[in-house]
Design an enzyme around this catalytic site. Structure first.
Site, PDB file in Angstrom:
ATOM      1  N   ASP A 169       0.867  -1.164   0.000  1.00 24.86           N
ATOM      2  CA  ASP A 169       0.000   0.000   0.000  1.00 24.86           C
ATOM      3  C   ASP A 169       0.915   1.230   0.000  1.00 24.86           C
ATOM      4  O   ASP A 169       2.089   1.130   0.383  1.00 24.86           O
ATOM      5  CB  ASP A 169      -0.872  -0.030   1.261  1.00 24.86           C
ATOM      6  CG  ASP A 169      -1.699   1.221   1.431  1.00 24.86           C
ATOM      7  OD1 ASP A 169      -2.409   1.602   0.493  1.00 24.86           O
ATOM      8  OD2 ASP A 169      -1.616   1.823   2.528  1.00 24.86           O
ATOM      9  N   LEU A 170       0.403   2.383  -0.414  1.00 24.25           N
ATOM     10  CA  LEU A 170       1.228   3.596  -0.430  1.00 24.25           C
ATOM     11  C   LEU A 170       0.914   4.522   0.740  1.00 24.25           C
ATOM     12  O   LEU A 170       1.704   4.673   1.670  1.00 24.25           O
ATOM     13  CB  LEU A 170       1.044   4.333  -1.765  1.00 24.25           C
ATOM     14  CG  LEU A 170       1.535   3.613  -3.022  1.00 24.25           C
ATOM     15  CD1 LEU A 170       1.237   4.451  -4.258  1.00 24.25           C
ATOM     16  CD2 LEU A 170       3.020   3.314  -2.933  1.00 24.25           C
ATOM     17  N   ASP A 171      -0.267   5.152   0.699  1.00 28.99           N
ATOM     18  CA  ASP A 171      -0.616   6.166   1.697  1.00 28.99           C
ATOM     19  C   ASP A 171      -0.637   5.594   3.108  1.00 28.99           C
ATOM     20  O   ASP A 171      -1.272   4.567   3.372  1.00 28.99           O
ATOM     21  CB  ASP A 171      -1.996   6.763   1.395  1.00 28.99           C
ATOM     22  CG  ASP A 171      -2.028   7.489   0.056  1.00 28.99           C
ATOM     23  OD1 ASP A 171      -0.959   7.908  -0.416  1.00 28.99           O
ATOM     24  OD2 ASP A 171      -3.136   7.647  -0.494  1.00 28.99           O
ATOM     25  N   ASP A 206      -1.314  -0.501   6.063  1.00 31.18           N
ATOM     26  CA  ASP A 206      -1.702   0.020   7.380  1.00 31.18           C
ATOM     27  C   ASP A 206      -3.155  -0.228   7.723  1.00 31.18           C
ATOM     28  O   ASP A 206      -3.557  -0.071   8.878  1.00 31.18           O
ATOM     29  CB  ASP A 206      -1.438   1.536   7.437  1.00 31.18           C
ATOM     30  CG  ASP A 206      -2.414   2.315   6.554  1.00 31.18           C
ATOM     31  OD1 ASP A 206      -3.209   3.104   7.089  1.00 31.18           O
ATOM     32  OD2 ASP A 206      -2.385   2.132   5.325  1.00 31.18           O
TER      33      ASP A 206
END
Length: 238
Positions: free
Chosen positions: A16-18, A188
């Protein structure tokens, strides 16, 4: 680092990025404010157009086209376009205006303070296994300075429905040429990242950056294979 399930050999890692590789809150707050200011400045009739007014348009659009939820960039662009149409602009003017306002959005969206730990960790991991980015958002790895670490990036909308739907997870496995169980997904969010990855057969790593307790979080549905509190811990898994 906490282990909840036996971890199989990891032959690739998806990220995941954000809020996984960087703190997304400050950039989103700034981006939203700058994009809204650009919208207000586009036409005199929009000077008093509030964020609440904009949210109402988003909600209206979502009610009419539920699937637009899966592409947050297109959802935003269409909402801006609708605001411009509602003040009397032609369809072509609204389209042009929406594209220019979205260019403001994407400029500020890429102003992320990327932690050095993220660069070091991705570099170290990428020397051992293929890495892939999978995001529900509109962050662009090439504008964040991290694209070179990834074999490819998948984004909800163009590449399938948003996580926790399994579209992008399956596509990542297919493009990597690996069975899902050989891939570790890191994120997250306990629903979109952990539960989504586990339900498609991947292994899951929850990055717990806020000191939460997995046993006392309301949206915990499935237990990940491993929990970490800092990204660099991943290097010890390979």
């Amino acid at each position: 680092m906490k282990f909840y399930r036996p971890l199989r050999a990891v032959k690739a890692i998806t990220f995941d990025l954000d809020d996984t590789l960087y703190d997304n809150y400050p950039v989103i707050r700034k981006t939203t404010a700058e994009a809204h200011a650009a919208l207000q400045a586009w036409h005199p009739s929009l000077r008093e157009f509030t964020p609440l007014d904009y949210q109402k348009l988003r909600d209206e659009l979502l009610a009419r086209e539920p699937d637009i939820y899966h592409d947050v960039s297109e959802w935003r662009r269409r909402s801006v376009e609708l605001a411009l149409l509602n003040v009397g602009l032609s369809a072509q003017e609204a389209t042009t205006g929406a594209e220019e306002i979205m260019s403001v959005f994407h400029h500020w969206r890429s102003q992320v303070e990327m932690p050095e730990e993220t660069h070091q960790t991705l570099k170290a991991l990428g020397e051992k296994v293929p890495l892939v980015a999978i995001t529900n958002g509109n962050a662009r790895p090439e504008q964040l300075g991290i694209a070179d670490y990834f074999q490819f990036a998948l984004r909800a909308g163009p590449d399938g429905r948003a996580k926790p739907y399994q579209d992008m997870y399956h596509l990542a496995a297919q493009r990597l040429g690996l069975p899902p169980e050989a891939i570790l997904h890191v994120g997250d969010d306990l629903t979109t990242d952990v539960a989504g990855a586990l339900r498609c057969g991947m292994q899951a790593c929850w990055i717990n950056l806020r000191g939460g307790n997995l046993m006392h979080i309301a949206d915990a549905r499935l237990v990940p294979h491993v929990e970490i509190s800092r990204l660099a811990s991943l290097t010890s898994l390979l």
